[in-house]
Design a protein around this motif. Structure first.
Motif, PDB file in Angstrom:
ATOM      1  N   ALA A 589      62.198  23.987  48.518  1.00  0.00           N
ATOM      2  CA  ALA A 589      62.409  22.538  48.669  1.00  0.00           C
ATOM      3  C   ALA A 589      62.646  22.178  50.135  1.00  0.00           C
ATOM      4  O   ALA A 589      62.225  21.123  50.602  1.00  0.00           O
ATOM      5  N   GLU A 590      63.297  23.079  50.860  1.00  0.00           N
ATOM      6  CA  GLU A 590      63.591  22.820  52.268  1.00  0.00           C
ATOM      7  C   GLU A 590      62.339  22.934  53.138  1.00  0.00           C
ATOM      8  O   GLU A 590      62.204  22.228  54.136  1.00  0.00           O
ATOM      9  N   ASP A 593      56.708  20.419  51.751  1.00  0.00           N
ATOM     10  CA  ASP A 593      56.718  18.986  51.437  1.00  0.00           C
ATOM     11  C   ASP A 593      56.455  18.753  49.950  1.00  0.00           C
ATOM     12  O   ASP A 593      55.604  19.412  49.359  1.00  0.00           O
ATOM     13  N   GLU A 596      61.232  18.232  47.067  1.00  0.00           N
ATOM     14  CA  GLU A 596      62.611  17.760  47.112  1.00  0.00           C
ATOM     15  C   GLU A 596      63.204  17.838  45.702  1.00  0.00           C
ATOM     16  O   GLU A 596      62.518  17.541  44.716  1.00  0.00           O
ATOM     17  N   ASP A 597      64.488  18.211  45.608  1.00  0.00           N
ATOM     18  CA  ASP A 597      65.150  18.305  44.290  1.00  0.00           C
ATOM     19  C   ASP A 597      64.389  19.190  43.319  1.00  0.00           C
ATOM     20  O   ASP A 597      64.306  18.905  42.133  1.00  0.00           O
ATOM     21  N   TYR A 598      63.823  20.231  43.836  1.00  0.00           N
ATOM     22  CA  TYR A 598      62.948  21.116  43.043  1.00  0.00           C
ATOM     23  C   TYR A 598      63.616  21.532  41.734  1.00  0.00           C
ATOM     24  O   TYR A 598      63.069  21.320  40.648  1.00  0.00           O
TER      25      TYR A 598
END
Ligand SMILES: Nc1nc2c(c(=O)[nH]1)N[C@H]1C(S)=C(S)[C@@H](COP(=O)(O)OP(=O)(O)OC[C@H]3O[C@@H](n4cnc5c(=O)[nH]c(N)nc54)[C@H](O)[C@@H]3O)O[C@H]1N2
Ligand SMILES: Nc1nc2c(c(=O)[nH]1)N[C@H]1C(S)=C(S)[C@@H](COP(=O)(O)OP(=O)(O)OC[C@H]3O[C@@H](n4cnc5c(=O)[nH]c(N)nc54)[C@H](O)[C@@H]3O)O[C@H]1N2
Ligand SMILES: [Mo]
Length: 773
Positions: A589-590, A593, A596-598
């Motif tokens: 997630a970091e 792209d 996010e909020d995986y």
């Protein structure tokens, strides 16, 4: 699974799937005793709480309430759950030389690997080694490399996002971008071609678009065999009244009629649904010229509309707002003579115009494609042209329309997304380096063909494979084997014994791993892994079965232990990550792209859809618009050059899949829909070509490649099968025909072996076989 039929040719006259598939599947189940052990497993496949089907990358319906009965999936699951085992005792009793004498089909039958083993040259056998010793051996060799670029890290598309992400991090911390992967031989032309036109290398449609489209053009695909669940989708489209067209040199039976195993009525009444109503049959590699013709006629239809004062055929709004370069593209098409288009495509003008009319009538058109488009010299250009054609009528980025490359391996798309890429972007490397506090190597690495060439030069001498069967899947077999045998060390993380384990380096290890159907516990807690399908949907998969052996480790754990052994855990605590896969997902997630909020999003049933910019009409190209690229038709191809030397005797060979194989894994010896049973060494040929070359149906022939070097490339002992295939084209199965594919016969800009267009000569076989061999 090991059911063997008597070798025979028997044309298939029924609809695809239906009872045939079910009967086959039932026999499989009995043979594999899956029924006795855990039949429920099959019903948990592609369900919100089950495992992702290892069969293919075709998406499944969210919250699917009924099990989608798919022959491919059942075969893959049954193959993974076989009760047979390749134990260290078995390996100690069978020399590598004796195993080399077996066919790929026979090797597959031995079953699942159970313990790590290492090659012993004195006895020519693999011997048991403990996991710690295996990791220490490999770690020491990697630490001793003069240059990290002497190592190459192969990936086959079944690895999970978690395993693949850790794997690329490991190789990059070691210092290399050498990531040959199965994609290099598969959809690379898609991944390299589309970003330059529409700004993204992935499909722009979802399953919802299939519900809304009115026209589907299927280029170079055989879904009845390779993506059976897709056929159910196509059936629904056909029943709604959508027009489906197959563009394929072969009239694949499975695209004619389909009996849905999901439809009790069709099954009971033995009825079926017509899938494709139109079959356009270009010569091998003729699609580029064909699509040019279609696009040219779309312009002509637009001219007619203007003259008649009717609504325009071109989507002028879309072209003006969203694209760049249309005028040059149109001028190029108008200048192309029809006789060149007809000659190079092998399709008469009237049929090309008919296809253009179908395309122009469609209000919501989807184009799908498979290996028939991607494994040629001009594949990148062809795929770019296809997206241009779709842009002419605004068929990208609106409901019911779009581009749909149909991927092969179940997570091949996800592997690329999380960093299995020999040409990483600077942006990705920056984020990876920041997340793990290191300086990733910037120089681009080797793909598959480059890796083999580097091995032959001695520049790469350590080969690590996360799955797959490199020695069988790659071209130019004798040279590839020479390359692998020149390696100092080969390491295979695998579920089953295959050719690549037998064509090995000086030090050679096989590390047995859990399959996706098996329960993966770390620190006592069952772990899920995530995958991305062909329409960019990411979801989680939990194994349901007891592991094939208590000694198996997960792919993720093996990668973590390899990295720990080679690099230590001062910078990255590898085994801490492998102890809880959610930690790896947090890092993805970091770095990547769209993730996010995986962990939270993947916990949602059905997972989440990754943003595909072109789908929203955002164009990530340098101009910020979708690009009409102009690529000229180049008639000077290796095929044309071979014909200039040897005349019409040169046949163009496509290497393709039978029904009962999964790439290099040969489940059984039948190709049901093409009417071939109990054998694989066949070559499909047009009757007139058989006569022209002085052969008869059923004769045995040897094949050799016409190429511009002095290397002799041959594959011997194929039985001629008279078949409905265009003149000058022949077809045979891979991997048997890979010795014929020259290493430097690759697609422009994608370096993909041209597995679907090899110029060959046929001669009467030196060894004539008995008629039913
Ligand atoms: N059962 C099974 N399922 C599989 C696989 C398997 O081996 N077995 N493999 C998986 C993988 S990794 C992949 S990539 C996919 C592969 O699935 P497909 O993309 O369907 O690949 P192939 O079986 O090689 O078939 C290619 C098709 O393209 C046609 N074709 C060949 N040359 C041309 C051409 O020049 N032009 C056109 N228009 N058509 C052409 C052939 O006649 C054939 O119908 O399937 C996946 N699923
Ligand atoms: N001539 C010719 N060559 C081709 C093609 C062609 O059409 N013609 N097609 C190309 C294409 S599209 C592709 S994708 C490649 C395929 O190339 P690969 O992906 O390298 O080959 P596969 O046959 O899919 O790999 C099968 C092996 O993977 C291992 N395996 C299976 N499941 C797992 C698992 O869960 N984990 C691990 N670690 N290992 C596992 C097993 O040991 C099995 O023997 O071949 C390419 N080569
Ligand atoms: Mo593939």
């Amino acid at each position: 699974m090991a059911m063997r039929s008597k070798p025979r040719i028997e044309p298939y006259t029924h609809a695809a799937a239906g009872w045939g598939a079910l009967k086959y599947v039932a026999i499989n189940l009995l043979k594999e005793r899956v029924a006795g052990r855990d039949y429920r497993m099959l019903f948990r496949q592609n369900q919100p709480d089950g495992f992702d089907c290892p069969g293919c990358a075709w998406p499944d319906r969210e919250h699917a309430s009924t099990f989608e009965f798919c022959e491919n999936g059942v075969k893959a699951v049954a193959a993974e759950s076989t009760s047979k085992r390749v134990t260290p005792e078995f390996l100690a009793q069978n020399t590598v030389a004796s195993l080399m004498a077996q066919t790929d089909y026979e090797l597959e039958q031995h079953g699942r690997l159970t313990e790590p083993v290492i090659y012993d040259a004195l006895s020519d056998t693999y011997r048991r080694i403990s996991w710690p010793d295996a990791f220490a051996t490999i770690g020491a060799r990697l630490r001793a490399l003069r240059d990290p670029n002497q190592a190459a890290f192969y990936t086959s598309g079944r690895a999970s996002n978690e395993a693949a992400f850790l794997y690329q991090l490991f190789a990059r911390m070691l210092g290399t971008n050498n990531f040959p992967d199965c994609s290099n031989m598969c959809h690379e032309a898609t991944s390299r071609g589309m970003p330059l036109t529409v700004g993204v290398g992935k499909g722009t449609v979802t399953l919802e678009d299939f519900e809304q489209c009115d026209t589907i053009l299927l280029f170079g695909q055989n879904p009845a065999t390779n993506h059976p669940r897709m056929l159910a989708e196509l059936r629904d489209c056909a029943r709604r009244g959508a027009t489906l067209v197959s563009i394929n040199p072969l009239r694949e039976r499975g695209l004619e009629r389909f009996t849905s195993p999901q439809s009790p009525l069709e099954m009971l009444t033995n009825s079926s649904t017509e899938i494709c109503s139109v079959f356009v049959r270009p010569t091998l590699g003729g699609d580029f010229a064909l699509i040019r013709g279609v696009a040219k006629h779309v312009l002509e239809l637009d001219d007619d509309a203007v003259a008649a004062g009717q609504p325009r055929v071109l989507d002028l709004d879309f072209i003006a707002t969203h694209t760049h370069g249309f005028d040059a593209f149109a001028a190029d098409l108008r200048a192309e003579p029809w006789d060149v288009i007809e000659r190079e495509s092998g399709v008469p003008r009237a049929e090309i115009e008919g296809l253009a009319a179908i395309y122009a009538r469609g209000q919501r058109v989807i184009c799908t494609w498979g290996m028939g488009l991607t494994q040629h010299k001009h594949s990148v250009q062809t795929i770019q042209l296809l997206s241009n054609l779709m842009m002419m009528r605004g068929n990208i980025g609106r409901p019911g329309a779009g581009l749909c490359p149909v991927r092969g391996h179940s997570n091949v798309q996800g592997n690329r997304t999380v960093g299995i890429e020999e040409q990483p972007t600077a942006g990705f490397l920056d984020k990876l380096g920041a997340a793990f506090r290191f300086d990733p190597p910037r120089a681009h690495g080797h793909d598959v063909v480059d890796t083999i060439e580097a091995m032959l030069r001695g520049d790469v001498n350590v080969f690590v494979a996360l799955g797959g069967n490199f020695a069988a899947a790659t071209p130019d077999t004798p040279r590839t084997w020479e390359a692998l045998r020149a390696c100092d060390m080969t390491v295979h993380i695998a579920t089953k014994l295959n050719r690549s384990h037998l064509v090995h380096g000086r030090t050679a290890l096989i590390l047995p791993t859990l399959g996706r159907t098996e329960i993966d516990r770390q620190d006592g807690v069952p772990q899920g892994v995530t995958v991305e399908d062909s329409v960019s949907q990411v979801h989680i998969s939990f194994g349901m079965n007891a592991p094939a052996s208590p000694e198996l480790m997960s792919e993720t754990a093996i990668v973590a232990n390899l990295a720990h052994a080679a690099l230590g855990s001062a910078t990255v605590d590898w085994r801490w990550y492998a102890a809880d896969y959610a930690r790896i997902r947090d890092k993805i997630a970091e770095v990547v792209d769209g993730f996010e909020d995986y962990n939270a999003r993947v916990a949602h049933p059905g997972g989440f859809h990754l943003h595909v910019p072109a789908r929203e009409r955002e164009w990530h190209t340098p101009s910020g618009k979708a690009e009409f690229l102009v690529n000229p038709l180049v008639p000077d191809t290796p095929i044309a050059r071979a014909r200039a030397r040897h005349g019409e005797r040169v046949m163009v060979l496509m290497t393709t899949r039978s029904h009962d194989q999964y790439n290099t894994t040969i489940y059984a010896l039948d190709d049901r829909y093409r009417g071939v049973f109990g054998q694989r060494r066949v070559v499909f040929m047009h009757e007139a070509d058989i006569r022209m070359l002085g052969f008869a149906d059923g004769d045995w022939v040897d094949m050799s490649t016409v190429w511009d070097d002095d290397i002799e490339r041959r594959a011997d002992g194929f039985r001629i099968v008279a078949y409905d295939i265009p003149r000058g084209c022949i077809a045979a199965y891979y991997p048997e025909t890979n010795p014929l594919v020259p290493l430097d016969s690759v697609g422009d800009l994608c370096n993909t072996p041209t597995s679907k267009s090899i110029p060959v000569l046929l001669e009467r076989a030196a060894m004539q076989q008995p008629p039913d061999a």
